[in-house]
Design an enzyme around this catalytic site. Structure first.
Site, PDB file in Angstrom:
ATOM      1  N   CYS A 136       1.285   5.052  -3.252  1.00 21.71           N
ATOM      2  CA  CYS A 136      -0.395   4.977  -3.487  1.00 21.71           C
ATOM      3  C   CYS A 136      -0.696   4.219  -4.678  1.00 21.71           C
ATOM      4  CB  CYS A 136      -0.827   6.192  -3.419  1.00 21.71           C
ATOM      5  SG  CYS A 136      -2.506   6.320  -3.926  1.00 21.71           S
ATOM      6  N   CYS A 183      -8.489   1.996  -4.180  1.00 24.93           N
ATOM      7  CA  CYS A 183      -9.170   1.930  -3.050  1.00 24.93           C
ATOM      8  C   CYS A 183     -10.309   3.039  -2.792  1.00 24.93           C
ATOM      9  CB  CYS A 183      -8.559   2.141  -1.615  1.00 24.93           C
ATOM     10  SG  CYS A 183      -6.790   1.544  -2.064  1.00 24.93           S
ATOM     11  N   GLU A 219      -2.555  12.547  -8.184  1.00 27.08           N
ATOM     12  CA  GLU A 219      -3.443  13.317  -7.706  1.00 27.08           C
ATOM     13  C   GLU A 219      -4.006  14.499  -8.772  1.00 27.08           C
ATOM     14  OE1 GLU A 219      -4.720  12.757  -4.756  1.00 27.08           O
ATOM     15  OE2 GLU A 219      -3.094  11.482  -4.221  1.00 27.08           O
ATOM     16  N   GLU A 273      -1.119  13.071   2.516  1.00 29.37           N
ATOM     17  CA  GLU A 273      -2.068  12.404   2.604  1.00 29.37           C
ATOM     18  C   GLU A 273      -2.601  11.572   3.950  1.00 29.37           C
ATOM     19  OE1 GLU A 273      -2.575   9.128  -0.330  1.00 29.37           O
ATOM     20  OE2 GLU A 273      -4.966   9.556  -0.229  1.00 29.37           O
TER      21      GLU A 273
HETATM   22 FE1  SF4 Z   1      -3.756   5.284  -2.016  1.00 25.64          FE
HETATM   23 FE2  SF4 Z   1      -5.790   5.922  -0.548  1.00 25.64          FE
HETATM   24 FE3  SF4 Z   1      -5.608   3.196  -1.428  1.00 25.64          FE
HETATM   25 FE4  SF4 Z   1      -3.871   4.099   0.423  1.00 25.64          FE
HETATM   26  S1  SF4 Z   1      -6.133   4.160   0.578  1.00 25.64           S
HETATM   27  S2  SF4 Z   1      -3.289   3.329  -1.496  1.00 25.64           S
HETATM   28  S3  SF4 Z   1      -3.722   6.400  -0.156  1.00 25.64           S
HETATM   29  S4  SF4 Z   1      -6.058   5.341  -2.772  1.00 25.64           S
HETATM   30 FE    FE Z   2      -6.855   8.726   0.118  1.00 25.53          FE
END
Ligand code: SF4
Ligand code: FE
Length: 484
Positions: A102, A106, A259, A449
């Site tokens: 991750c 995002c 996290e 997740e």
């Molecule tokens: Fe990480 Fe969420 Fe981006 Fe996927 S969408 S890389 S789980 S922050």
């Molecule tokens: Fe997420």
């Protein structure tokens, strides 16, 4: 300000001097902390993408801002077309391929797009001025090329009770004091991906609030080093392997996820950073929009990490000399099919997106929820097949230290030898990477997740039932059969 490189980004986060409690100790040098450092490298990759030597990759990461005159990183972009939405997913798959984990950036992007369209709608109805405030705020984020964490999930205490019915009303983040120039908030946000690698936080309400729940209906932006915020670092399976001298057992040698439990202990938020304050009718819309963008995101990132897992499985099968066995080939085809289905859903909800009245683009809600519901299942099946093909050594491999110990190393090298030309240490590397993703630190993002991030499966089922127009389907049947 030009687009930051990964190194410039790292320096900028270091200068924030964030502090957190990591495994029982206060840590004030987070970027150097071995438990934190790999996660920062993963975020840095999202900056380096904008400086790639490959023009096509650079083009994925670079775009023009819609709110200010600047070239910006797509991780801070307000989508202006369905093509933008598609490029977001492609960029996420690329980042998943590169990091195998991750890359955390995002969440703020998804929060920003949801807040942008929602503040516009709120202003239209109530004559408030949240939208311009948010545009000004986001313009600065874009120009300074900052990382923003989107914070939605409250602890929620007793799930059968509403915020005001909880024994402790702080179990949902709320306004505890109103001042002329802002508000004071108290509460916590759980599961905060990449929080300590971020410059800013956008806090949003966690559910559809009702009249009487105005104090819990608050959306705002604060710097991560704002007074009163405390951070408690989340553990991940096998995380302390990162503290060991030899890195072979970590699995992913460079990157990792992060996290964080984030506590808001009476934090002051100035007026110009508040984007929703008591308009309960719009809290649900904000949650729904953020969730839809984030459910789209998983079609990119999980497919990207899936590629790495599939590649590792194909490689170990080759190392073990079973790559031509028809059942192994078929299992790998199945993994590819599942992984590409996730990606297809990410692309589909992007391609079917639409322009909001605020001017940015929203994904197709039904398809984004279908995407995420598949994400709650397929990575688990891919991980099951990976475990099957990789074999039992995945759970019984000796440690990296044993591979260096003069007494044990010769036995390990003799008895874990495999096809000709394959070094035992390379076999270890591939098995440890698979282990990382199916049962180790990487499985936090790839599996847990996938189940709960952006809402648990039931949340997607509810949205699917709402969006699916079942009456319309019944009507089609009646028409076909000539039933009144
Ligand atoms: Fe990480 Fe969420 Fe981006 Fe996927 S969408 S890389 S789980 S922050
Ligand atoms: Fe997420």
């Amino acid at each position: 300000m030009t687009l930051k490189t990964g190194d410039e980004y790292k320096d900028s986060v270091k200068s924030l001097k964030l502090e957190a409690h990591v495994m029982g100790k206060k840590s004030d040098n987070l970027p150097e902390n071995p438990l934190v450092n790999p996660s920062m490298k993963a975020v840095a990759a999202t900056f380096d993408g904008a400086h790639s030597d490959n023009e096509e990759i650079r083009g994925l990461f670079r775009t023009r801002s819609s709110v200010c005159e600047a070239e910006v990183n797509r991780f801070a972009h307000l989508h202006q077309s369905t093509e933008d939405l598609v490029k977001k997913v492609l960029m996420q798959r690329y980042c998943g391929n590169l990091t195998g984990c991750c890359f955390q950036r995002c969440v703020g992007l998804d929060a920003a797009n949801a807040v942008f369209s929602t503040t516009y709608d709120v202003d239209q109805e109530y004559g408030t001025h949240y939208h311009q405030r948010f545009r000004d705020y986001w313009c600065k984020i874009q120009v300074d090329d900052l990382v923003v964490d989107g914070a939605m999930t409250d602890p929620k205490g007793d799930r059968s009770k509403r915020p005001g019915e909880q024994a402790d009303p702080d179990l949902y983040l709320r306004v505890v004091e109103k001042k002329n120039d802002g508000v004071v908030v108290r509460g916590a946000k759980l599961h905060q991906t990449g929080m300590l690698n971020s410059h800013e936080i956008i806090v949003m309400p966690t559910l559809n609030m009702r009249p009487g729940e105005e104090d819990w209906t608050i959306c705002f932006g604060v710097p991560t080093n704002a007074r009163g915020i405390r951070y408690i670092y989340g553990r991940q399976a096998s995380d302390t392997r990162k503290l060991e001298e030899l890195k072979l057992d970590v699995g992913n040698p460079i990157y990792g996820g992060q996290e964080v439990m984030t506590v808001f202990d009476d934090v002051f938020v100035p007026k110009e950073r508040i984007f929703l304050n008591g308009e309960v009718k719009y809290s649900g819309k904000l949650v729904e929009r953020f969730a839809a963008y984030h459910r789209q995101s998983y079609g990119g990132c999980k497919a990207g990490v899936g590629d790495v897992l599939i590649g590792a499985v194909a490689l170990i099968a080759r190392m073990h000399g079973i790559d031509r066995a028809s059942h192994v080939r078929d299992k790998i085809v199945e993994m590819i099919h599942l992984n590409e289905t996730l990606f297809s859903c990410g692309i589909a909800c992007s391609s079917m997106g639409y322009r909001t009245p605020a001017g940015n683009y929203e994904v197709d809600m039904l398809l984004a929820n279908v995407c995420k519901l598949n994400v709650t299942r397929f990575p688990y099946e891919i991980a099951r097949l990976a475990t099957d093909v990789a074999g039992g050594l995945l759970g019984t491999l000796p440690s990296a230290k044993d591979l260096e110990d003069p007494v044990t190393a010769p036995y390990i090298k003799k008895y874990l030898a495999t096809t000709e030309g394959v070094e035992v240490v390379d076999r270890f590397k591939v098995l440890r990477l698979i282990e990382n993703l199916v049962a180790g630190a990487g499985s936090v993002a790839y599996l847990i997740e996938s189940m709960h991030g952006a809402g648990s499966p039931m949340a997607q089922r509810i949205m699917i039932s709402r969006q699916a127009d079942l009456d319309g389907k019944i009507q089609k049947v009646k028409q076909l059969l000539n039933i009144n």
